[in-house]
Design an enzyme around this catalytic site. Structure first.
Site, PDB file in Angstrom:
ATOM      1  N   PHE A 154      12.508   0.480   9.479  1.00  0.00           N
ATOM      2  CA  PHE A 154      11.440   1.156   8.743  1.00  0.00           C
ATOM      3  C   PHE A 154      10.529   0.220   7.957  1.00  0.00           C
ATOM      4  O   PHE A 154      10.026   0.596   6.888  1.00  0.00           O
ATOM      5  CB  PHE A 154      12.043   2.217   7.799  1.00  0.00           C
ATOM      6  CG  PHE A 154      13.193   2.963   8.399  1.00  0.00           C
ATOM      7  CD1 PHE A 154      13.020   3.732   9.545  1.00  0.00           C
ATOM      8  CD2 PHE A 154      14.470   2.870   7.852  1.00  0.00           C
ATOM      9  CE1 PHE A 154      14.087   4.410  10.127  1.00  0.00           C
ATOM     10  CE2 PHE A 154      15.541   3.536   8.417  1.00  0.00           C
ATOM     11  CZ  PHE A 154      15.340   4.313   9.560  1.00  0.00           C
ATOM     12  N   CYS A 155      10.303  -0.985   8.456  1.00  0.00           N
ATOM     13  CA  CYS A 155       9.468  -1.974   7.756  1.00  0.00           C
ATOM     14  C   CYS A 155       9.921  -2.151   6.310  1.00  0.00           C
ATOM     15  O   CYS A 155       9.112  -2.288   5.390  1.00  0.00           O
ATOM     16  CB  CYS A 155       7.993  -1.571   7.806  1.00  0.00           C
ATOM     17  SG  CYS A 155       7.268  -1.621   9.452  1.00  0.00           S
TER      18      CYS A 155
END
Length: 449
Positions: free
Chosen positions: A364-365
């Site tokens: 998710f970055c």
């Protein structure tokens, strides 16, 4: 359906594509359940209608004498006022249209006149850009509690000169947040300003710069149900007036000669090039639609859906929900979880192929946060909001339970690092004829569940 969800069996706002159907590997066609809005949220119907109404008037903004150009300019500046109002813009603040939150954060990073503090819970878009700031970026390790995390920030603020504290309005991993009132008081006490990454927050909760004391906020249309390529940075104008434009080009210049450039003032200074009129109008339309809902109604709707999802996962053997702090307030509608011994990518592929549910898998970055949580191998994220309904949550839970109990119709294999269905009978997305697929789905038997 759980009786506790009987009052959230309809979305609060209609979404484009809410009735889209998708094929499953067993031959059924079901309504698509999109629980990946935390990444990119489907457009609101009202946003699409507004865009369609504006398109016939599309023309050059700020630079044309024709009537359509004047209409387009008026629409663009009207959108600017609506977007500024959405986040409680103060007198003296500026609203600058950008491509997205990442773009807005990079813009501000080039204007910060000193050191920036961030916690390691942030999305990469609120970590990497600050390295461009004049004083660089210092990353503070998050603590197990909100109180301890605020204490760590206070220690850093008291021991060195800091220009800006950058925080997430709501984690894109867990939906949690630090209390903004306490954070603003703390930062301002030491002469620092506060930037809020509102990418996740603003589709779920309101934020007023005037009421909160927050100095800057950035957000993206594509997370606010306005996926037309616009975002915004809203906040105090002084830092932004005193620096070179973020983009050099037409529209940012008052006068230019062979030897010198005189840059313009205000938002135009950082909006070089042809403005994204449609994106700005879409973002403003979404802001108005979200603002029209009573905040308590949105919170109750989302809380019921999120609580049911968390409670349902608690009954699944081996399932675990991620949390950053033990003492944080109720998160927004973002739930990240994993099932012991199950590759998140494999489970996500199964949910899509056999239950018609879209979730996000991976990191998710937010790699530093996942590493700190001990979830470095990744997880699954499901998000609920104004377009979600009870059936969506129940379908996801049914799918997770089916995986754990071994109820599977297909075999799965990894190709180029991604889990796919072996010998997938469904149309291949890479060669998809969308018109044909839509026609085929419409002609199929009644939609299943």
């Amino acid at each position: 359906m759980s009786s506790s969800l009987s009052h959230v069996d309809c979305p609060l706002l209609p979404l484009v594509g809410a009735d889209v159907t998708v094929p499953l590997v067993d031959g059924r066609v079901v309504r698509h359940v999109n629980l990946d809005g935390a990444a990119s949220a489907p457009a609101l119907v009202s946003v699409a209608e507004r865009v369609n109404a504006v398109l016939p008037w599309y023309a050059s903004v700020h630079r044309g004498a024709g009537y359509a150009s004047q209409v387009s300019t008026a629409l663009y500046e009207q959108a600017r006022r609506a977007v500024g109002a959405f986040v409680g813009e103060r007198s003296g603040d500026v609203t600058i249209f950008t491509r997205n939150t990442t773009d807005a954060t990079n813009l501000l990073a080039g204007a910060v006149p000193g050191r920036v503090l961030v916690l390691d819970v942030e999305h990469h878009a609120n970590l990497l850009p600050w390295r461009r700031s004049l004083g660089g970026c210092e990353v503070i390790g998050v603590q197990p509690t909100v109180a301890a995390s605020l204490k760590a920030l206070a220690s850093a603020l008291s021991s060195r000169q800091v220009a800006l504290v950058a925080v997430t309005g709501a984690s894109n991993v867990t939906g949690e947040s630090l209390p903004l009132d306490a954070l603003v008081d703390l930062a301002h006490r030491y002469g620092a300003r506060v930037f809020v990454d509102g990418a996740q927050l603003l589709a779920h909760r309101g934020l007023s710069l005037a009421e909160s004391g927050v100095d800057y906020v950035a957000f993206s249309g594509h997370k606010l149900h306005a996926p037309f390529g616009a975002g915004a940075l809203v906040g105090r104008g002084d830092w932004l007036e005193g620096v070179e434009p973020y983009l050099a080009g037409g529209g940012a210049v008052r006068r230019i000669t062979e030897d010198e450039v005189e840059w313009t003032d205000g938002p135009a200074r950082h909006e070089a090039g042809t403005p994204n009129l449609i994106g700005a109008v879409a973002l403003a339309s979404a802001a108005e639609a979200l603002s029209s809902l009573p905040p308590e109604r949105v919170a109750a709707h989302e809380s019921a859906l999120r609580s049911r999802l968390v409670e349902g996962l608690a009954d699944v053997p081996g399932a675990e929900v991620a949390r950053i702090w033990t003492d944080s307030a109720e998160p927004i509608g973002v739930v990240t979880f994993r099932v012991e011994g199950v590759d998140p990518g494999l489970l996500a592929a199964f949910l899509a192929a056999e239950h018609g549910v879209s979730v996000r898998d991976g990191r998710f970055c937010a790699h530093p946060l996942l590493d700190r949580l001990g979830w470095g191998e990744g997880a699954i994220r499901a998000s609920v909001g104004v377009g979600s309904q009870a059936e969506d949550v129940e379908r996801l839970l049914d799918g997770v339970r089916a995986w754990v109990s071994g109820e599977r119709s297909a075999e799965y294999r990894r190709e180029a690092g991604v889990w796919v269905v072996a010998n997938d009978p469904r149309p291949t997305p890479a060669s998809l004829d969308v018109d044909r697929l839509v026609a085929t789905a419409a002609a199929c038997a009644p939609v299943g569940v």
